[in-house]
Design an enzyme around this catalytic site. Structure first.
Site, short mmCIF file in Angstrom:
data_model
loop_
_atom_site.label_atom_id
_atom_site.label_comp_id
_atom_site.label_asym_id
_atom_site.label_seq_id
_atom_site.Cartn_x
_atom_site.Cartn_y
_atom_site.Cartn_z
N HIS A 97 0.83 -1.22 0.00
CA HIS A 97 0.00 0.00 0.00
C HIS A 97 0.86 1.26 0.00
O HIS A 97 0.50 2.27 0.60
CB HIS A 97 -0.95 0.03 1.20
CG HIS A 97 -1.98 -1.06 1.19
ND1 HIS A 97 -3.24 -0.91 0.67
CD2 HIS A 97 -1.93 -2.34 1.63
CE1 HIS A 97 -3.92 -2.03 0.81
NE2 HIS A 97 -3.15 -2.93 1.39
N ASN A 170 -10.39 -2.74 2.44
CA ASN A 170 -10.07 -2.77 1.01
C ASN A 170 -11.34 -2.51 0.20
O ASN A 170 -12.43 -2.48 0.76
CB ASN A 170 -9.51 -4.14 0.62
CG ASN A 170 -8.03 -4.30 0.97
OD1 ASN A 170 -7.32 -3.32 1.22
ND2 ASN A 170 -7.56 -5.53 0.99
N TYR A 384 0.52 -4.15 12.05
CA TYR A 384 0.46 -2.72 11.76
C TYR A 384 1.26 -1.90 12.75
O TYR A 384 1.99 -0.98 12.39
CB TYR A 384 -1.01 -2.26 11.70
CG TYR A 384 -1.69 -2.80 10.47
CD1 TYR A 384 -1.99 -4.16 10.37
CD2 TYR A 384 -1.99 -2.01 9.38
CE1 TYR A 384 -2.57 -4.69 9.23
CE2 TYR A 384 -2.58 -2.54 8.24
CZ TYR A 384 -2.87 -3.87 8.17
OH TYR A 384 -3.42 -4.39 7.05
FE1 HDE Z 1 -2.65 -4.77 5.38
N1 HDE Z 1 -0.82 -3.99 5.85
N2 HDE Z 1 -2.01 -6.59 5.92
N3 HDE Z 1 -4.39 -5.59 4.75
N4 HDE Z 1 -3.26 -2.98 4.78
C1 HDE Z 1 -0.43 -2.72 5.69
O1 HDE Z 1 0.67 -1.42 7.29
C2 HDE Z 1 -0.92 -6.85 6.67
C3 HDE Z 1 -4.74 -6.91 4.80
C4 HDE Z 1 -4.52 -2.66 4.38
O2 HDE Z 1 -3.27 3.55 3.97
C5 HDE Z 1 0.88 -2.42 6.33
O3 HDE Z 1 1.09 0.78 7.62
C6 HDE Z 1 -0.88 -8.23 7.03
C7 HDE Z 1 -6.14 -7.08 4.59
C8 HDE Z 1 -4.57 -1.28 4.00
O4 HDE Z 1 -1.61 3.35 5.39
C9 HDE Z 1 1.25 -3.74 7.01
C10 HDE Z 1 -1.97 -8.81 6.44
C11 HDE Z 1 -6.63 -5.82 4.41
C12 HDE Z 1 -3.28 -0.79 4.21
C13 HDE Z 1 0.11 -4.63 6.61
C14 HDE Z 1 -2.67 -7.77 5.75
C15 HDE Z 1 -5.52 -4.91 4.51
C16 HDE Z 1 -2.49 -1.88 4.71
C17 HDE Z 1 1.91 -1.83 5.40
C18 HDE Z 1 -2.39 -10.25 6.45
C19 HDE Z 1 -8.07 -5.42 4.11
C20 HDE Z 1 -2.78 0.62 3.96
C21 HDE Z 1 2.10 -0.40 5.82
C22 HDE Z 1 -2.62 -10.76 7.75
C23 HDE Z 1 -8.95 -5.71 5.23
C24 HDE Z 1 -3.02 1.51 5.14
C25 HDE Z 1 1.25 -0.23 6.98
C26 HDE Z 1 -2.60 2.92 4.81
C27 HDE Z 1 -1.15 -1.76 5.08
C28 HDE Z 1 0.03 -5.91 7.02
C29 HDE Z 1 -3.83 -8.02 4.98
C30 HDE Z 1 -5.70 -3.49 4.33
C31 HDE Z 1 2.61 -4.31 6.69
C32 HDE Z 1 0.19 -8.91 7.85
C33 HDE Z 1 -6.91 -8.39 4.61
C34 HDE Z 1 -5.76 -0.50 3.50
O5 HDE Z 1 1.26 -3.60 8.40
#
Ligand code: HDE
Length: 716
Positions: A97, A170, A384
């Site tokens: 992202h 999402n 996060y």
């Molecule tokens: Fe994320 N995801 N994600 N994700 N995600 C990040 O956090 C992660 C997942 C989502 O505008 C990271 O600050 C794992 C699902 C958004 O700043 C990180 C898993 C959904 C954003 C991270 C998921 C999301 C992130 C990278 C699997 C929808 C952007 C930078 C368990 C429900 C937020 C950060 C923004 C960002 C980890 C799966 C949505 C690495 C480990 C499912 C919208 O922490």
């Protein structure tokens, strides 16, 4: 020593003189002390540049040297401080992202939800709280283009009176994997290959599809990711989802399950793939610019906030597990309850300070909202907070203004990198008898975790109830209209055609065949595959499930021009009355009207008046608009027929199934674009010789002309 001159020849004095009304001098002064005029106080405001220590700077143009051509001195603290700070301007981009855009706004409660949750911001209709919302792509780096085929992040920070609630969702309601332990693998496979650092911002490559072919739980998500949901027309025209099942808890401690949904007021709209590819060249910032300009123009994006609530008994009655994030609960089964709205009405003032430094954490919940055992969600609760530590450099990122709660917050955590506050006093622990005003926990106001009884062996297993990977994938495909199904097939063919390892293509087909035989057969035909498809093992084959029309963009689309853009191509001598009428009608419909002309200087219309242009033709291709009008003069029309860009403007608008209005003078261009070979009854080709401006706009509000698609695009 006399004032030092630079090695530049000094300019004639006259060249440096300002004329009335000119902005302050921007030229680089050639002698020390020049530019003093920049530093004068204006209206009592201190305008002098200083160092970070507050020392006034006498020259911001030249470093300190021994003689005009001599070595630069290490003691030049002005230079060193400036360069040091510049060297550290970048922070690590988000690992996923990374590319995103955000805006401020408000959330308004429309209906009390006290029956299901104690969450303070969902109690009193009419009450508003601030939000900060960031949209993003997932796979691309920070500088990648906007209209990649990808999932879009939809992250909302609600600054509630009882703390920050981050709904980090999402634009697609399911996910690729069921367990957080697979996330690094998924992302490694999707992002650039580690040896060559490409391809950028796309999944059309071997490593991604190799992983997918070996991960059958991804099949439902793949249907969504290959659908037009993954190439939205605008952030303003996307749905949003919390994805996981969450828990709502009321004031008495009773719990209800919930899925969170956002529904855009403008309706959903996507682009077509060929258009996406061209937009990325024409305007890599397409979505970013769209969001920014809509807000600057006062056309504030808005979404309904909906709850899809269900009881534990209902959850137990479903054919799937509500803890499995690869499943949806169709709206037809559990309807959505609209309980609020979000309006984004203010752009950030500084991208870095706000959009880049905002730290969403899936673990930020408030009393009345709680987690479930979804193993993907549970992994996110760790991820996060952890990622912000390295991205923002330490544990105090909650003190960055964009991340601070807007309610009071105080505790006994202290120190750490970049601590901003300076708590007073001797006591930084509790219980304590020495600090009478030390904050204490509150059994009544404090967050209480829902006491879900948990017991069992400690196991690394995937539950049996997560084993059906195909039923909902099939249901999603079956819920789409014919053009939407065609697009899914074309997207699969496109992506798999970019895979150079034949095994990968065959292995994906071996999964697709379990979703739908026709789908798999058509993809195989599109790939030119000659061998029969050998199905992969599928321990749980797809079951029958009713289609859900709510999953289709087109079945949900609303006929409107609101928030859309109409491009009007003109030449010298164009009909001024027609252009004025068109513009007024477009604006009245809530859309944006832009003039595309042979030069950016505009054109002189038939009334002798200069009509300013928004784009030169090359800079304003039709992919930037939702509908177009081509209204040249007779001479202008003949000229345009000799311009490849002008011909492509209409050719692309036609190919992208847009409504095109034209005057007879545009005929040579249309003929050159091959549009004269149109089916006679194409309702998207509107001649102003025969019909009115209003009729054109009514047709344009209907969206794309899907019946035209078989004329312009072959699908297997
Ligand atoms: Fe994320 N995801 N994600 N994700 N995600 C990040 O956090 C992660 C997942 C989502 O505008 C990271 O600050 C794992 C699902 C958004 O700043 C990180 C898993 C959904 C954003 C991270 C998921 C999301 C992130 C990278 C699997 C929808 C952007 C930078 C368990 C429900 C937020 C950060 C923004 C960002 C980890 C799966 C949505 C690495 C480990 C499912 C919208 O922490």
């Amino acid at each position: 020593m006399a004032k030092t001159k630079t090695s530049q020849p000094s300019q004639p004095k006259a060249a440096r003189q300002k004329t009335a009304g000119e902005p302050p001098a921007t030229e680089i002064p050639t002698t020390l002390g020049m530019g003093g005029e920049l530093h004068q106080e204006a209206g009592g405001v201190e305008t002098t540049l200083t160092t970070n220590q507050g020392v006034a700077i006498s020259d911001n143009q030249n470093s300190l040297k021994v003689g005009p051509r001599g070595p630069v001195l290490l003691q030049d603290f002005v230079l060193r401080e400036k360069i040091m700070h510049f060297d550290h301007e970048r922070i690590p981009e988000r690992v996923v992202h990374a590319r995103g855009s955000a805006a401020h706004g408000f959330f308004e409660c429309l209906e009390s939800c006290a029956d299901v949750t104690a969450a303070d911001f969902l109690q009193r209709p009419g009450e508003r709280i601030p939000v900060f919302t960031r949209f993003s792509t997932v796979a691309g780096n920070k500088g990648s283009f906007d209209v990649a085929r990808d999932v879009r992040g939809f992250a909302v920070k609600f600054y509630t009176a009882e703390g920050n609630f981050d709904l980090v969702g999402n634009n697609i309601p399911v996910f690729f994997i069921q367990d957080a332990i697979k996330f690094p693998d998924l992302i490694h496979a999707a992002k650039q290959d580690p040896d060559r650092e490409f391809p950028q911002a796309q999944t059309a490559h071997d490593t991604f599809w190799d992983f997918i072919s070996l991960t059958p739980e991804s099949m439902h998500m793949i249907m969504w990711a290959m659908s037009d949901r993954a190439i939205p027309r605008s952030y303003r025209m996307m749905e949003g989802f919390g994805v996981h099942t969450f828990r709502l808890v009321d004031a008495q401690g009773a719990s209800t399950f919930v899925k969170f949904h956002w529904r855009p007021r403008l309706g959903m709209q996507s682009v077509v793939w060929d258009e996406a590819v061209k937009i990325n060249g024409a305007d890599p910032d397409f979505h970013r610019r769209d969001l920014w300009e809509a807000i600057e123009g006062g056309d504030f994006p808005e979404w309904e906030f909906c709850l899809q609530t269900f009881t534990a008994e209902q959850a137990a009655s479903f054919d799937f597990d509500v803890l499995d994030p690869t499943k949806v609960i169709p709206e037809e089964v559990i309807p959505l309850r609209v309980v609020g709205r979000m309006v984004l009405d203010r752009n950030p003032t500084n991208f870095f300070a706000e959009t880049e430094q905002v730290a969403y954490c899936a673990g930020n919940v408030v009393p009345g909202i709680d987690f479930t055992n979804d193993p993907l969600l549970q992994g996110r609760l760790f991820s996060y907070l952890d990622t912000q530590l390295s991205r923002l450099g330490g544990p105090n990122f909650h003190q960055i203004p964009i991340n601070q709660p807007k309610c009071p917050f105080h505790n006994l955590q202290r120190d750490g990198h970049m601590r901003m506050d300076a708590p007073a006093g001797q006591v930084n622990y509790e219980p304590s008898s020495l600090g009478p005003d030390i904050k204490r926990e509150s059994a009544t106001r404090g967050f209480r975790t829902f006491p879900n009884p948990e017991a069992g062996d400690q196991l690394r297993v995937r539950p049996e109830t997560f084993a059906d990977h195909y039923t909902q994938a099939r249901m999603f495909f079956a819920s789409q209209t014919e053009p939407e199904q065609n697009h899914i097939i074309s997207a699969l063919v496109f992506e798999l055609s970019k895979c150079v390892v034949p095994r990968v293509r065959a292995a994906v087909l071996a999964r697709l065949i379990h979703i739908d035989q026709t789908l798999a057969g058509r993809v195989a035909a599109g790939l030119g595959l000659r061998e029969p498809i050998v199905p992969a093992e599928a321990p749980v084959p797809a079951k029958a499930m009713d289609p859900s029309p709510a999953l289709s963009i087109l079945q949900k689309a609303i006929a409107t021009l609101e928030g859309r853009k109409v491009g009007c191509m003109v030449t010298d001598g164009s009909d001024a009355k027609l252009v004025a009428e068109l513009k007024a009608a477009v604006l009245a419909a809530g859309a944006v009207f832009q003039v595309v002309a042979p030069t950016i200087g505009g054109v002189v219309t038939d009334d002798g008046v200069l009509l300013p242009a928004d784009h030169k033709i090359e800079g304003g291709p039709s992919v930037l608009f939702d509908a177009v009008a081509v209204v040249p003069s007779v001479d202008g029309g003949a000229e345009l027929a000799l311009s490849a860009e002008a011909v492509n403007f209409v050719r692309d608008a036609y190919g992208h199934l847009k409504v095109i209005a034209y005057t007879p003078a545009a005929a040579p261009m249309l003929v050159k674009a091959g549009i004269d070979a149109k089916p006679d009854n194409d309702p998207g080709l509107v001649s102003f010789a025969q019909t009115s401006v209003d009729d054109f706009l009514a047709r344009a509000a209907g969206g794309r002309i899907w019946d035209r698609e078989p004329w312009v695009r072959r699908v297997p």
